[in-house]
Design an enzyme around this catalytic site. Structure first.
Site, PDB file in Angstrom:
ATOM      1  N   HIS A  56       7.580   2.200  18.871  1.00 62.19           N
ATOM      2  CA  HIS A  56       6.430   2.592  18.038  1.00 62.19           C
ATOM      3  C   HIS A  56       6.506   4.081  17.643  1.00 62.19           C
ATOM      4  O   HIS A  56       5.631   4.873  18.002  1.00 62.19           O
ATOM      5  CB  HIS A  56       5.110   2.293  18.764  1.00 62.19           C
ATOM      6  N   GLU A  79       2.154  -3.607  23.903  1.00 64.27           N
ATOM      7  CA  GLU A  79       2.688  -2.246  24.006  1.00 64.27           C
ATOM      8  C   GLU A  79       1.901  -1.514  25.082  1.00 64.27           C
ATOM      9  O   GLU A  79       0.698  -1.741  25.206  1.00 64.27           O
ATOM     10  CB  GLU A  79       2.518  -1.495  22.680  1.00 64.27           C
ATOM     11  N   GLY A 136       0.851  -1.194   0.000  1.00 58.08           N
ATOM     12  CA  GLY A 136       0.000   0.000   0.000  1.00 58.08           C
ATOM     13  C   GLY A 136       0.880   1.235   0.000  1.00 58.08           C
ATOM     14  O   GLY A 136       1.996   1.224  -0.526  1.00 58.08           O
ATOM     15  N   THR A 193       7.065  -2.170  10.705  1.00 58.37           N
ATOM     16  CA  THR A 193       6.516  -0.926  11.248  1.00 58.37           C
ATOM     17  C   THR A 193       4.989  -0.990  11.180  1.00 58.37           C
ATOM     18  O   THR A 193       4.331   0.046  11.212  1.00 58.37           O
ATOM     19  CB  THR A 193       7.002   0.296  10.425  1.00 58.37           C
ATOM     20  N   SER A 194       4.426  -2.217  11.071  1.00 53.44           N
ATOM     21  CA  SER A 194       2.964  -2.288  10.912  1.00 53.44           C
ATOM     22  C   SER A 194       2.291  -2.503  12.271  1.00 53.44           C
ATOM     23  O   SER A 194       2.010  -1.525  12.969  1.00 53.44           O
ATOM     24  CB  SER A 194       2.591  -3.354   9.890  1.00 53.44           C
ATOM     25  N   ARG A 195       2.099  -3.749  12.671  1.00 51.43           N
ATOM     26  CA  ARG A 195       1.533  -4.026  13.989  1.00 51.43           C
ATOM     27  C   ARG A 195       2.212  -5.277  14.542  1.00 51.43           C
ATOM     28  O   ARG A 195       2.502  -6.219  13.799  1.00 51.43           O
ATOM     29  CB  ARG A 195       0.027  -4.267  13.911  1.00 51.43           C
ATOM     30  N   ILE A 235       2.585   2.829   2.347  1.00 52.43           N
ATOM     31  CA  ILE A 235       3.888   2.786   3.027  1.00 52.43           C
ATOM     32  C   ILE A 235       4.821   1.823   2.290  1.00 52.43           C
ATOM     33  O   ILE A 235       5.999   2.131   2.062  1.00 52.43           O
ATOM     34  CB  ILE A 235       3.729   2.395   4.513  1.00 52.43           C
TER      35      ILE A 235
HETATM   36  C1  DGY Z   1      -0.620   4.317  13.028  1.00 57.94           C
HETATM   37  O1  DGY Z   1      -0.942   5.376  12.520  1.00 57.94           O
HETATM   38  O2  DGY Z   1      -1.210   3.252  12.822  1.00 57.94           O
HETATM   39  C2  DGY Z   1       0.532   4.349  13.963  1.00 57.94           C
HETATM   40  O3  DGY Z   1       0.910   3.072  14.308  1.00 57.94           O
HETATM   41  C3  DGY Z   1       0.185   5.154  15.194  1.00 57.94           C
HETATM   42  O4  DGY Z   1      -1.000   4.655  15.753  1.00 57.94           O
END
Ligand code: DGY
Length: 339
Positions: free
Chosen positions: A284, A264, A157, A233-235, A159
Site C-alpha cells: 500500500h 491490511e 477519475g 492501487t484502489s482498495r 488517477i
Molecule cells: C489513499 O489516499 O486512499 C491511500 O490509499 C492512502 O490511504
C-alpha cells in the site's frame, strides 16, 4: 482559547502537523502504530476536529466520543471507505479527504505495477539477488509487452486519467468504464464486458463501496484475455482475492499487480497472494513519496483550519457538505468517487 484537534498519529510527514499545532491544541496519539478505537475515543472527548488516516475507522462511536463540539474530520487520504458518512451527516460533521494531491504519484506506481507484472521483474530481481543467475538464456523471464497494448481503466477519475496520460508514452490504446465519464481525447468509454474482453491491462480506479465490493470476481476474470494483467492501487475489497489466486494458478489471466489488499496490513500472516509467482505485491505505497504524503497532510490540515475558522472545507467527501451542520446527499453507489 485554542480549539482542540485530535491527530490519530504523531509521526506525519511534512510540516502540516506543526502548522496545526501553532493554531490549535493538538491532542495526539503518542504511541507507535495505529491506536485502537477505545484509545481514540478517550482522546477524542471534546475535540473540534480530528485528523485521521484512511485506515482509521471513523464511525458513530468515535463521533459520539468527541461529542457536540466536533465539526470536522479531515482524512489525510483519498479513500474514505472506513468512514460512516451517514453517521457524520446525522451529526452535522464535515468529512474531508485529499483528492488532487496524490493522483500523479499513484499513477506512477500503477505504471510500475503494470511493468513489473507484465515483464516479470519481481522474479528476475529475486533470481539475481539470490545468486541464482548463472547464464543469459533466450527463454528466461519472458514477459509480455506493455507498449502497444490496450489499457482498460475501470473508474476514470483523477488517477485513472493520470494513468491514461502515462500510457501515451507507451503507445497504448485506452478504454475506460465509468458511468460518469464520457469519451475524451485519451480514452474511449465502453461497457464493462467490452473492456474486460479487449484490454491487455485492466487497472482499477474505483473507490470501495458496497457496489464495488468484489467487482472483479471469477466471472470477470474469466472474461479477460488469458494474456491479460490486472492491477489495482484502489482498495483491496474491489477484487475477490480468492478468485484472483485461482485465476492466476489456472492460467485464466497472465499476471496481476496489487498495492492494496482486503486484509491490511499483512505481517505474520502473509497472504498466499504474496508468494504467487505471477503476482507482484506491494505494501500500500501508491501515494508514498515524501512530497505527496506531506501534501496530503497539508490539505487535511487546511481543511481543519478552514472549517474551524468558519470557512467551507476545501475538499469535502463526494456528496458531503462543506460546512458543519448540514446533511449529506449520499452518492449513488460506486458513483463519481472514481479515483
Ligand atoms: C489513499 O489516499 O486512499 C491511500 O490509499 C492512502 O490511504
Amino acid at each position: 482559547m485554542k480549539q482542540h484537534v485530535l491527530s490519530t498519529r504523531a509521526d506525519l510527514p511534512g510540516g502540516g502537523l506543526a502548522r496545526l499545532a501553532a493554531q490549535a491544541e493538538v491532542v495526539g496519539w503518542t504511541g507507535t502504530g495505529k491506536p485502537d478505537p477505545a484509545d481514540l475515543a478517550v482522546l477524542a472527548k471534546g475535540v473540534s476536529g480530528i485528523l485521521a488516516l484512511g485506515n482509521d475507522r471513523v464511525d458513530a462511536d468515535l463521533l459520539d466520543a468527541a461529542g457536540p463540539t466536533l465539526r470536522v474530520v479531515a482524512l489525510a487520504s483519498m479513500g474514505y471507505d472506513a468512514v460512516d458518512r451517514d453517521a457524520a451527516a446525522e451529526r452535522g460533521v464535515v468529512v474531508t479527504h485529499t483528492p488532487g494531491v496524490l493522483a500523479e504519484t499513484t499513477a506512477d506506481l500503477t505504471f510500475s505495477l503494470i511493468l513489473m507484472a507484465r515483464r516479470r521483474l519481481g522474479a528476475a530481481r529475486d533470481t539475481l539477488a539470490a545468486g541464482r543467475w548463472d547464464l543469459f538464456r533466450m527463454n528466461d523471464f519472458l514477459g509480455l509487452d506493455v507498449h502497444g497494448a490496450t489499457l482498460g481503466l475501470i473508474g476514470y477519475g483523477q488517477i485513472g486519467r493520470a494513468v491514461a496520460r502515462r500510457s501515451q508514452g507507451f503507445g497504448m490504446r485506452v478504454l475506460h468504464h465509468d458511468p460518469y465519464a464520457p469519451d475524451d481525447t485519451l480514452s474511449t468509454s465502453v461497457d464493462l464486458p467490452t473492456l474486460l474482453a479487449e484490454a491487455d491491462v485492466v487497472s482499477l480506479h474505483v473507490p470501495l463501496t458496497p457496489g464495488t465490493r468484489h467487482l472483479i470476481g471469477a466471472a470477470e476474470l474469466a472474461a479477460m484475455k488469458p494474456t491479460a494483467t490486472l492491477v489495482s492501487t484502489s482498495r483491496g475489497g474491489v477484487i475477490d482475492e480468492d478468485a484472483l489466486l485461482r485465476a492466476l494458478r489456472d492460467g485464466v489471466i497472465h499476471s496481476a499487480g496489487l498495492d492494496v489488499f482486503e486484509r491490511e496490513p499483512m505481517g505474520h500472516e502473509l497472504s498466499p497472494l504474496v508468494a504467487e509467482p505471477h503476482m507482484i505485491t506491494l505494501p500500500h505505497i501508491g501515494s508514498a513519496t515524501e512530497a505527496t504524503r506531506a501534501a496530503m497532510v497539508d490539505l487535511a490540515v487546511d481543511n481543519i483550519q478552514d472549517v474551524l475558522a468558519g470557512a467551507p472545507a476545501r475538499t469535502p467527501l463526494p456528496g458531503s457538505p462543506a460546512t458543519p451542520g448540514q446533511g449529506t446527499a449520499p452518492l449513488p453507489d460506486g458513483g463519481s468517487g472514481a479515483r
